[in-house]
Design a protein around this motif. Structure first.
Motif, short mmCIF file in Angstrom:
data_model
loop_
_atom_site.label_atom_id
_atom_site.label_comp_id
_atom_site.label_asym_id
_atom_site.label_seq_id
_atom_site.Cartn_x
_atom_site.Cartn_y
_atom_site.Cartn_z
N ALA A 64 -28.70 -0.68 -16.20
CA ALA A 64 -28.58 -1.58 -17.35
C ALA A 64 -29.71 -2.59 -17.36
O ALA A 64 -30.32 -2.87 -18.40
CB ALA A 64 -27.23 -2.28 -17.33
N ASP A 93 -25.21 -1.01 -28.28
CA ASP A 93 -25.12 -0.17 -27.09
C ASP A 93 -24.23 1.02 -27.44
O ASP A 93 -23.01 0.86 -27.62
CB ASP A 93 -24.55 -0.99 -25.93
N CYS A 144 -21.13 2.93 -24.79
CA CYS A 144 -21.24 1.75 -23.92
C CYS A 144 -20.35 1.80 -22.68
O CYS A 144 -20.56 1.03 -21.74
CB CYS A 144 -20.92 0.48 -24.71
N ALA A 174 -24.40 -2.37 -20.00
CA ALA A 174 -25.68 -2.56 -20.69
C ALA A 174 -25.54 -3.59 -21.80
O ALA A 174 -26.43 -4.42 -22.02
CB ALA A 174 -26.20 -1.24 -21.24
N ALA A 175 -24.43 -3.55 -22.53
CA ALA A 175 -24.18 -4.55 -23.58
C ALA A 175 -24.10 -5.95 -22.97
O ALA A 175 -24.62 -6.91 -23.55
CB ALA A 175 -22.90 -4.21 -24.33
N GLY A 183 -21.04 -3.16 -28.82
CA GLY A 183 -20.90 -1.97 -27.99
C GLY A 183 -20.01 -0.96 -28.67
O GLY A 183 -18.95 -1.33 -29.21
N LEU A 188 -29.50 0.73 -27.63
CA LEU A 188 -29.52 1.18 -26.24
C LEU A 188 -28.54 2.33 -26.05
O LEU A 188 -27.50 2.37 -26.71
CB LEU A 188 -29.14 0.04 -25.29
N CYS A 189 -28.87 3.23 -25.14
CA CYS A 189 -27.95 4.31 -24.79
C CYS A 189 -28.15 4.64 -23.32
O CYS A 189 -29.14 5.27 -22.94
CB CYS A 189 -28.20 5.54 -25.67
N GLN A 190 -27.23 4.18 -22.49
CA GLN A 190 -27.37 4.32 -21.05
C GLN A 190 -26.46 5.41 -20.50
O GLN A 190 -25.23 5.32 -20.57
CB GLN A 190 -27.03 3.00 -20.34
N SER A 201 -33.28 4.73 -24.17
CA SER A 201 -32.22 5.55 -23.58
C SER A 201 -32.61 5.95 -22.17
O SER A 201 -33.80 6.09 -21.84
CB SER A 201 -32.00 6.80 -24.43
#
Length: 264
Positions: free
Chosen positions: A30, A47, A50, A55-56, A70, A109-111, A139
């Motif tokens: 993150a 996110d 999420c 990450a959020a 998220g 974001l995309c974790q 990502s």
């Protein structure tokens, strides 16, 4: 399912995920993802996938909680996320049909989630749609299994004991870890790739048993192995993780991932 798997957990598993998986693995990534994007103060951040929201939460530390949203399809994950960070907006929804307006976010974001989406291309196109002109999509996904010395050994161990249903899930983890495949995906979605590169992090556990507990009990794998199979995996993990175990029994597992930063 082969290349994609639904990542559905009940509340108990989501609690374990937040307690064990997040500090061991996802907190590090993150920080990396938020830094690579990069997220700035006052930016509107989404996110996607999420989970319990690490990450959020990291993005909210920079942008401010009121600027961060998220999204996850899993209600249990969002229950834990909302309790952990009530100032962030948490939305249940599908990555393939995001419930947001065009251009609503500056950074998406995309974790460690893209590989679980049934249609990754539709998801990335949706991320592009909800990103503002000139905005950023960042990502991270696990790299190929052959690039994972510890996880590779662990997956082989699980395969010996757990069978095809368990392996279909484990195979999905590494399905998007090829640089060329990720480049084609983001390009086909209409994005300009700014940066795409591998990076190695470290997953840290107090013991091999702790590693197995996190990898099994806080993932859908728990529902795909019998108690006997789980016991066999726990026993075998001591041996396959020995090269990554220190004299105190703590385990430090290298995890290579692919990071992509793209512009709309």
């Amino acid at each position: 399912m082969t290349t994609s798997e639904a990542f559905h957990l009940d509340l108990a598993a989501a609690e374990v995920y937040e307690k064990r998986f997040v500090p061991a693995v996802f907190a590090e990534w993150a920080d990396v993802l938020v830094d690579e994007a990069p997220v700035a103060s006052g930016q509107r951040v989404l996110d996607v996938g999420c989970g319990t929201g690490i990450a959020a939460r990291r993005a909210a530390d920079i942008a401010g909680p009121s600027y961060v949203t998220g999204l996850d399809i899993n209600e249990a994950m969002l229950t834990v996320a909302a309790r952990t960070a009530p100032g962030i907006t948490w939305v249940q929804g599908d990555a393939g049909t995001l419930p947001f307006a065009d251009g609503e976010f500056d950074v998406v974001l995309c974790q460690m989630a893209l590989m679980f989406f049934p249609d990754p291309l539709a998801a990335v196109r949706e991320m592009r749609r909800v990103t503002s002109a000139g905005g950023t999509i960042a990502s991270v996904v696990p790299a190929r299994l052959e690039d994972q010395p510890a996880y590779g050994a662990f997956v082989k161990l699980v395969g010996r004991h757990a069978g095809t249903q368990a392996m279909s899930l484990l195979d999905a983890y590494w399905a998007w870890g090829d640089t060329g495949r990720m480049r084609r995906l983001f390009s086909e979605a209409g994005l300009t790739i700014k940066n795409l590169h591998p990076r190695t992090g470290t997953a840290r556990y107090t013991s091999a048993a702790d590693f197995v507990s996190a990898e099994v009990e806080s993932t859908p794998l728990m529902n795909r192995v019998s108690l006997e199979q789980y016991a066999q995996i726990r026993e075998g993990a001591e041996e396959v993780l020995r090269p990554f175990t220190d004299r105190h029994g703590a385990v430090a597992v290298p995890l290579q991932a692919l990071l992509v930063v793209a512009l709309k």
